[in-house]
Design an enzyme around this catalytic site. Structure first.
Site, PDB file in Angstrom:
ATOM      1  N   HIS A 170      -1.317  -6.675  -0.516  1.00  0.00           N
ATOM      2  CA  HIS A 170      -2.009  -5.377  -0.547  1.00  0.00           C
ATOM      3  C   HIS A 170      -3.007  -5.355  -1.703  1.00  0.00           C
ATOM      4  O   HIS A 170      -4.137  -4.902  -1.566  1.00  0.00           O
ATOM      5  CB  HIS A 170      -1.009  -4.241  -0.780  1.00  0.00           C
ATOM      6  N   GLU A 181       3.442  -7.256  -1.707  1.00  0.00           N
ATOM      7  CA  GLU A 181       2.668  -6.290  -2.500  1.00  0.00           C
ATOM      8  C   GLU A 181       1.401  -6.928  -3.066  1.00  0.00           C
ATOM      9  O   GLU A 181       0.358  -6.279  -3.163  1.00  0.00           O
ATOM     10  CB  GLU A 181       3.527  -5.693  -3.621  1.00  0.00           C
ATOM     11  N   HIS A 189      -6.199  -7.280  -1.163  1.00  0.00           N
ATOM     12  CA  HIS A 189      -7.082  -6.556  -0.243  1.00  0.00           C
ATOM     13  C   HIS A 189      -7.930  -5.553  -1.037  1.00  0.00           C
ATOM     14  O   HIS A 189      -9.099  -5.332  -0.760  1.00  0.00           O
ATOM     15  CB  HIS A 189      -6.220  -5.828   0.797  1.00  0.00           C
TER      16      HIS A 189
END
Ligand SMILES: [Zn+2]
Length: 662
Positions: free
Chosen positions: A457, A454, A460
């Protein structure tokens, strides 16, 4: 800086809808006013207005997912409908589409060009440029598909729930762990029966397949499970046969009306894979490499089963003997591993690891206004103390929080038309077991991997350097590449040195023993050939099925599945297996002509990681290059280009095999 963050303590359910409606109304007015401009100003207005709605609504979504109440949930559903109507209205606004389409590209920079291209693509995927008759037909198809997909899922559910096998004596369930027995006893109680009841609910079904010594019982369960929602099921009224045919044909018709050759061409419009050939050759390459490995593993399993008195290993025996073989080879429990990982120490260590990798500093913000006192807000800083972003970290289960782990956006990085920069903010959510009276919160190794995933993510989203919301962070990143940064970061959870920094045994204070780590690694790679072969079977079936121009009968569907099995499956299921009738991923979920994405993204992340593996996990040149070429870029360039810039070569799907230990 903190004043721009949402104030959870001030969110009032009563005024949510009203505020949202005001924002939408203002967006509509401003966008309408900007249409005649036919230049960057129009694009900027759309981006500004959408981001204003997004940053208002994202914390509400977060609250609804993280700490919901019946009142909030009801209002939230209303808001979702309102937002969906607004979105559809925009995408069917022909004047708006034409105004955007007439913007002179030469006046735009690279980011603006990409942003405009995504907007135009979305308009076209809605059919805005088609004649009225076609648009009307598309509307009918979309509505019908929504109904059919929902019905498909319902049939799977009803067919699963219709099965109940009553078993009075515990002996017939020998081999089952106590926790699974308790589930069966609980289910019997619900049914008003003494003893135990076995259902097709996955935790019970899979426990039987893995642990039940009773072979007849395993076969009964396997047969019931693999014929769900088909005409071979004992409950024929939930048959998905005709639904599958109608869904497939409607998808083809929709794709053709939108100007595509077939459904896969339509599906790939939002993916990194450029065409069907690229997907098929990716799958074929993997099939070739995986099949011999899977075959080997199956042979080993057969030999093992024979030693234990089983002459012929059938489909319903595989999980059982695989589990026995695994136990005989590496005996350790996730509970044992967990004693080494107190959550506080792990979280600190994970941030330190990621900080070291990307030259970042995560600082907890004191007295932040979060949705719950167990949530921590972090300020993400560069080593020169510049604030780059904010991150809410919400680790533990609680009442009113949805299951699983997920990342969500709060603010997108965006520069508004007045020149002001909004820095990115994200939510990281997990559902770890909280501390009890006796012990602090402890994490399993799966939990730690999830945390890295997670966080991947989140990075990003947070490390983006793009200035327009719909192409910054994770927005508009190709669907089959979204999992690249998350799966990539998971690799650090499998490094012994990193793990020793996170570990401190709850009683002895010791770090993680190398021998235990080696067992964990070996278990990770156990029977991966068989696992991959199965994933490839699903992916080949899905993609080839959607390539068929016309499906007339269930036998047509079966034929495509049989082909996929012929090319990759090493375990031949019985003739009666109707797996396709409950394949919700492709018939009711978002994975139609896209099941390959799981393997695709894993292959990308394995390839990206291979450079670190070949040098060292904290190679500064590599991590900076990864950050600049991939994490910073959002969706301004296609992922294939970004990846090439990072790898400095073409991608190699075979990297996946190495990651799986094959
Ligand atoms: Zn993910």
């Amino acid at each position: 800086m903190l004043e721009i963050l949402p104030k959870f303590s001030e969110l009032k359910t009563q005024t949510l809808e009203e505020t949202l409606n005001t924002l939408i109304k203002s967006a509509k007015t401003e966008i309408e006013k900007a249409i005649p401009q036919k230049d960057l100003g129009l694009l900027q207005t759309i981006e500004d207005k959408q981001e204003m709605i997004n940053r208002y609504f994202a914390p509400i979504s977060a609250l609804n997912a993280g700490k919901s109440s019946p009142e909030l949930s009801a209002v939230y559903q209303h808001c979702l409908t309102t937002l969906s109507h607004f979105g559809t209205e925009l995408l069917h606004h022909r004047d708006l589409f034409e105004a955007l389409a007439s913007i002179d590209e030469n006046t735009l920079n690279e980011t603006e060009k990409a942003c405009l291209a995504y907007h135009l693509r979305d308009f076209k995927l809605e059919g805005v440029n088609l004649d009225q008759g076609t648009q009307a037909r598309l509307k009918v198809i979309n509505e019908r598909l929504a109904t059919l997909c929902h019905q498909f899922e319902e049939n799977v559910r009803l067919s699963t729930e219709a099965f109940c096998l009553h078993i009075e004596s515990k002996e017939k369930l020998s081999g089952l762990p106590a926790s699974s027995l308790a589930l069966c006893a609980e289910f019997a109680k619900q049914q008003g029966k003494p003893g135990y009841c076995v259902s097709l609910d996955f935790p019970i079904y899979y426990a039987i397949m893995q642990f039940a010594d009773n072979r007849e019982l395993r076969k009964t369960l396997y047969d019931a499970y693999s014929t769900r929602a088909s005409n071979l099921s004992a409950h024929k009224d939930h048959d998905n046969g005709s639904l599958m045919i109608e869904i497939l044909n409607l998808r083809q018709e929709m794709a053709r009306l939108l100007g595509f050759k077939d459904y896969p061409e339509y599906s790939l419009k939002t993916k990194m894979a450029k065409d069907a050939d690229e997907v098929l050759s990716f799958l074929t390459r993997l099939c070739k490499a995986v099949k011999p490995k899977a075959q080997e593993e199956l042979e080993t399993l057969k030999v093992f089963a024979k030693k234990h008195g089983l002459e012929t290993l059938e489909a319903h025996d595989i999980p059982y003997y695989a589990e026995k073989l695994k136990q005989s080879r590496f005996s350790f429990s996730s509970e044992e591993v967990r004693q080494y990982f107190p959550a506080q120490k792990v979280v600190k260590g994970v941030f330190k690891t990621v900080g070291r990798l990307f030259a970042l500093d995560f600082q907890a913000v004191e007295h932040a206004d979060c949705m719950d006192e167990s949530v921590t807000l972090y300020e993400v800083k560069s080593l020169s103390s510049e604030t780059l972003a904010f991150l809410y970290v919400d680790l533990y289960t609680r009442q009113g929080k949805r299951q699983g782990a997920w990342m969500a956006e709060c603010h997108n990085r965006h520069v508004f038309s007045d020149g002001s920069l909004q820095k990115p903010v994200a939510f990281l959510n997990c559902n770890f077991n909280p501390a009890s009276n006796k012990t602090p919160a402890l994490l399993t190794h799966d939990d730690i991997t999830t945390l890295f995933h997670e966080l991947g993510h989140c990075l990003h989203h947070l490390l983006t350097e793009v200035n327009l919301a719909s192409v910054s962070g994770i927005n508009n990143v190709a669907w089959d590449a979204v999992e690249l940064p998350s799966q990539f970061l998971e690799n650090w959870a499998w490094d012994f040195t990193v793990l020793t920094e996170l570990a401190e045994h709850i009683e002895t204070g010791e770090s993680l023993p190398q021998t235990l780590f080696e067992k964990m690694q070996a278990a990770k790679h156990f029977n991966n050939g068989l696992f991959l072969a199965r994933q490839l079977e699903f992916a080949c079936f899905d993609f080839n099925l959607h390539l068929q121009q016309s499906i007339k009968t269930e036998a047509d569907i079966q034929a495509v599945l049989d082909d996929a099995r012929a090319s990759i499956a090493v375990v031949k299921p019985p003739e009666t297996n109707r797996f396709q009738n409950s394949f919700s991923h492709i018939f009711a979920g978002g994975y139609a002509a896209a099941y390959y994405s799981y393997l695709w993204a894993e292959a990308l992340s394995a390839d990206a990681f291979s450079l670190f593996e070949e040098s060292d996990l904290f190679n500064k040149t590599l991590s900076q290059r990864y950050r600049k070429t991939i994490l910073a870029q959002g969706a301004v360039k296609p992922m294939s280009e970004l990846l090439k810039a990072y790898l400095q070569r073409e991608t190699k799907p075979e990297a996946l095999l190495k990651a799986y230990g094959l």
